[in-house]
Design a protein around this motif. Structure first.
Motif, PDB file in Angstrom:
ATOM      1  N   UNK A 197       0.806  -1.214   0.000  1.00 40.26           N
ATOM      2  CA  UNK A 197       0.000   0.000   0.000  1.00 40.26           C
ATOM      3  C   UNK A 197       0.847   1.275   0.000  1.00 40.26           C
ATOM      4  N   UNK A 198       2.155   1.140   0.077  1.00 39.14           N
ATOM      5  CA  UNK A 198       3.023   2.313   0.073  1.00 39.14           C
ATOM      6  C   UNK A 198       3.757   2.388  -1.265  1.00 39.14           C
ATOM      7  N   UNK A 243      -2.985  -2.476  -3.296  1.00 41.31           N
ATOM      8  CA  UNK A 243      -3.753  -3.156  -2.242  1.00 41.31           C
ATOM      9  C   UNK A 243      -4.208  -4.526  -2.734  1.00 41.31           C
ATOM     10  N   UNK A 244      -4.729  -5.315  -1.813  1.00 41.61           N
ATOM     11  CA  UNK A 244      -5.146  -6.675  -2.132  1.00 41.61           C
ATOM     12  C   UNK A 244      -6.276  -6.739  -3.146  1.00 41.61           C
ATOM     13  N   UNK A 286      -6.121  -8.147 -10.737  1.00 42.73           N
ATOM     14  CA  UNK A 286      -5.033  -8.419 -11.689  1.00 42.73           C
ATOM     15  C   UNK A 286      -4.814  -9.926 -11.877  1.00 42.73           C
ATOM     16  N   UNK A 287      -4.807 -10.695 -10.772  1.00 37.71           N
ATOM     17  CA  UNK A 287      -4.544 -12.139 -10.901  1.00 37.71           C
ATOM     18  C   UNK A 287      -5.716 -12.877 -11.529  1.00 37.71           C
ATOM     19  N   UNK A 327      -2.506  -3.819   4.904  1.00 39.81           N
ATOM     20  CA  UNK A 327      -2.893  -2.906   3.820  1.00 39.81           C
ATOM     21  C   UNK A 327      -4.355  -2.534   3.994  1.00 39.81           C
ATOM     22  N   UNK A 328      -4.738  -1.335   3.544  1.00 39.74           N
ATOM     23  CA  UNK A 328      -6.158  -0.965   3.592  1.00 39.74           C
ATOM     24  C   UNK A 328      -6.940  -1.718   2.510  1.00 39.74           C
TER      25      UNK A 328
END
Length: 199
Positions: free
Chosen positions: A10-11, A36-37, A43-44, A58-59
């Motif tokens: 997240x950074x 983020x997740x 994407x996956x 992560x948010x």
């Protein structure tokens, strides 16, 4: 073909750091980045990746939830996941391994450790892919073998049934010939029927 690696953090400065650290490998690895997740999960589901390196905290969707979702999806469950964290909570790390993470990296990460871990995980993925392909080939052979066994059982049943019918034909032919129940022309014909049945 380039091996594909997805980095999730997240950074933005951490992702930029990965780009700088691994710039020597950009001709060997195709690197993608997600903040983020949730973005990584999208994407996956669209593209294939060989390795995922993700932060835990992560948010929107934390790393462990992301990992859990990967593991429950048949399409993504075989992608090796390396957890990257600055958190020293052993329980959190243990939970990540229980959920299927293949390795853990502590922040800050140095280039040598990162490259060594990625290479190691890619090698494991290669072996895993070989094993999966061999398993698929064995499953296909097993299906063919089972079909052949079924054909053999059916053929044996058909031979048994045919044998029973031929025994009746040969038996009654013998009975008619031996009991002199036929005239000469019929005996010759019945003898041909008997011999054909015996053959």
């Amino acid at each position: 073909m380039l091996e594909r690696i997805l980095f999730v953090d997240d950074e933005q400065f951490v992702l930029d750091g990965f780009k700088r650290l691994l710039r020597d490998y950009r001709y060997k690895w195709q690197m993608e980045f997600a903040l983020n997740g949730r973005e990584a999960l999208e994407m996956v589901n669209k593209e294939e990746f060989d390795v995922i390196i993700t932060d835990i905290r992560m948010p929107e969707m934390p790393g462990l939830e992301f990992l859990e979702r990967l593991q429950t999806n048949e399409k993504t469950q075989n992608i090796p996941v390396v957890i990257l964290t600055g958190d020293h909570d052993r329980t959190l790390k243990r939970k990540a391994l229980e959920l299927g993470a293949v390795d853990l990296l502590n922040k800050p990460v140095n280039k040598e450790d990162l490259v060594a871990r990625i290479k190691n995980v890619l090698k494991l993925k290669e072996y895993q892919d070989i094993i999966l392909e061999k398993n698929r080939a064995l499953e296909r052979q097993l299906v063919i073998s089972q079909k052949m066994d079924l054909v053999g059982v059916m053929a044996a049943g058909a031979v048994h049934d045919l044998s029973n019918l031929l025994s009746i034909i040969v038996g009654y032919s013998n009975l008619l010939i031996e009991e002199n129940l036929l005239d000469k022309i019929e005996v010759s014909s019945m003898d041909k029927i008997r011999k054909a049945g015996e053959k």
